[in-house]
Design a protein around this motif. Structure first.
Motif: not given
Length: 420
Positions: A116-130
């Motif tokens: 959960v701790v690392i997944g949040g920032p990684l998910a936000l980073l990934a979706v921000s590409a779109v």
């Protein structure tokens, strides 16, 4: 100007009346959600009771019956009920009992927390590409602030979610959206876990996991239940109230000294929430709760400490609902994508570590749900494996409450770096 104020005034401005209405709403939700009537059973099969606790108060705000801008009930709940709630939910933690579950259970739980701790920032980073507009925002409507609140729910529970909302000052709009994401994504994973529970023997046999320790867990849990459960008396409830509000009062006192100290001597630490009074209150009460878990105060759980804490929690939920606007839920789909990616990272990490250490799938399922669902649903998943294992879910969920404040705050800091 005066005419405009009168025109926009809510129908009910008396907070005593507002609190009474919220209490009636909560009573209605809990009565109907536990009703044996076929209609209510079908209704709550698809509509979670927690959602109703948010949704019904939001209607008061949406239709101008109560104004979130006028009412102060949420301030009272935030500074009085939230601290007491956190103390009562953490004082029951039994470190020895949790350690007795075996290292693999703890490893899988902590793996879920890290996911959960690392997944949040990684998910936000990934979706921000779109959707690049999701990052670069620093105001109270910033997505990362809402995600920090969601991290509190996915590591600890509702109380931790509300705590992170206040610490990171997420506004009602983004918080409402994240509540929707929480319900949608967490329920999808819940269905997956129930499927896993129904097929756990085949999964464990295929992975070669050693399940001999599960039988010992069942025996130990049943013995603990027999030896500790008793009917509460009036003095028990008064002691619960004394501990909850006494700890909250001490935390307020400590915060009154700590906040000015950090503001004066460490102005640069404001971005880490160290200038926030509520931050220190929450950290203090969580620490007090953990400390009390090593004392006789932990026995208050046998007479309902966590149930009293949970009742405070649902009042908090209802007051937060007053800030919701149901029309804003239409904006949720893009945020659900964030939630799905976030959850996928959590799940993949769990399966990877579980395969590496050959952990029984029971530890994976309960370790995950103790994070994502907390005390409300972790026992459900645990009992799907065996009815006697439900308290194991509770034990790990309580550990989630304890870690929720600290780890969700850490996740929030990582999200701030990515999203602001």
């Amino acid at each position: 100007m005066q005419e405009q104020i009168v025109a926009n005034a809510p129908l009910i401005a008396n907070d005593n009346v507002v609190l009474g209405i919220l209490a009636l709403i909560l009573g209605f939700v809990f009565y109907t959600s536990n009703s044996s009537h076929p209609f209510w059973q079908r209704f709550y099969k698809y509509v979670p009771a927690l959602l109703m606790c948010y949704l019904l108060p939001s209607l008061l705000n949406t239709f101008g019956i109560v104004s979130a801008d006028v009412s102060q009930v949420d301030e009272v709940a935030k500074y009085y009920l939230l601290p007491a709630c956190l103390v009562l939910l953490t004082l029951s933690i039994d470190i020895k009992a949790i350690a007795g579950l075996g290292s693999k259970a703890i490893i899988m739980f902590l793996t879920g927390t890290i996911g959960v701790v690392i997944g949040g920032p990684l998910a936000l980073l990934a979706v921000s590409a779109v959707w690049p507009e999701l990052i670069g925002v620093s105001g109270p409507d910033a997505v990362w602030r809402g995600m920090a609140a969601l991290a509190g729910s996915w590591i600890g529970g509702g109380a931790n979610m509300l705590a992170m909302k206040e610490i990171y000052e997420a506004d009602g709009k983004i918080f409402t959206i994240m509540v929707t994401v929480d319900i949608v994504v967490a329920n999808i994973w819940m269905a997956g876990l129930l499927y896993i529970a129904a097929n756990h023997k085949a999964i464990d046999a295929k992975s070669g996991a050693d399940t001999s320790g599960i039988d010992k867990l069942i025996a130990k849990v049943e013995e603990y239940e027999r030896n500790n459960k008793r009917m509460p008396e009036l003095k028990d409830f008064m002691l619960i109230i004394a501990v909850g509000f006494g700890a909250a009062g001490f935390a307020h006192l400590a915060a009154d000294f700590l906040v000015p100290y950090f503001q004066t001597n460490f102005p640069e630490l404001k971005k880490f929430s160290l200038h926030s009074k509520l931050f220190w209150i929450i950290v203090m009460v969580t620490t007090i709760g953990l400390t009390l878990s090593f004392t006789k105060a932990r026995k208050l759980e046998a007479v309902g400490a966590s149930k009293v804490g949970s009742s405070f929690l649902y009042i908090l939920v209802a007051t937060i609902g007053l800030h919701m606007d149901i029309a804003q839920i239409a904006e949720a789909p893009k945020y659900v994508v964030i939630g799905l990616i976030w959850m996928a990272i959590h799940v993949v990490l769990l399966f990877a570590v579980g395969k590496m250490i050959k952990a029984p799938v029971f530890y994976l399922a309960v370790g995950s749900k103790a994070n994502i669902g907390g005390a409300a649903s972790a026992p459900v998943i645990a009992s799907a494996f065996h009815p006697s294992l439900a308290p194991v879910g509770v034990l790990l969920a309580v550990l989630g409450y304890a870690l929720g404040t600290y780890m969700a705050w850490l996740c929030g800091q990582l999200l701030r770096i990515v999203g602001s």
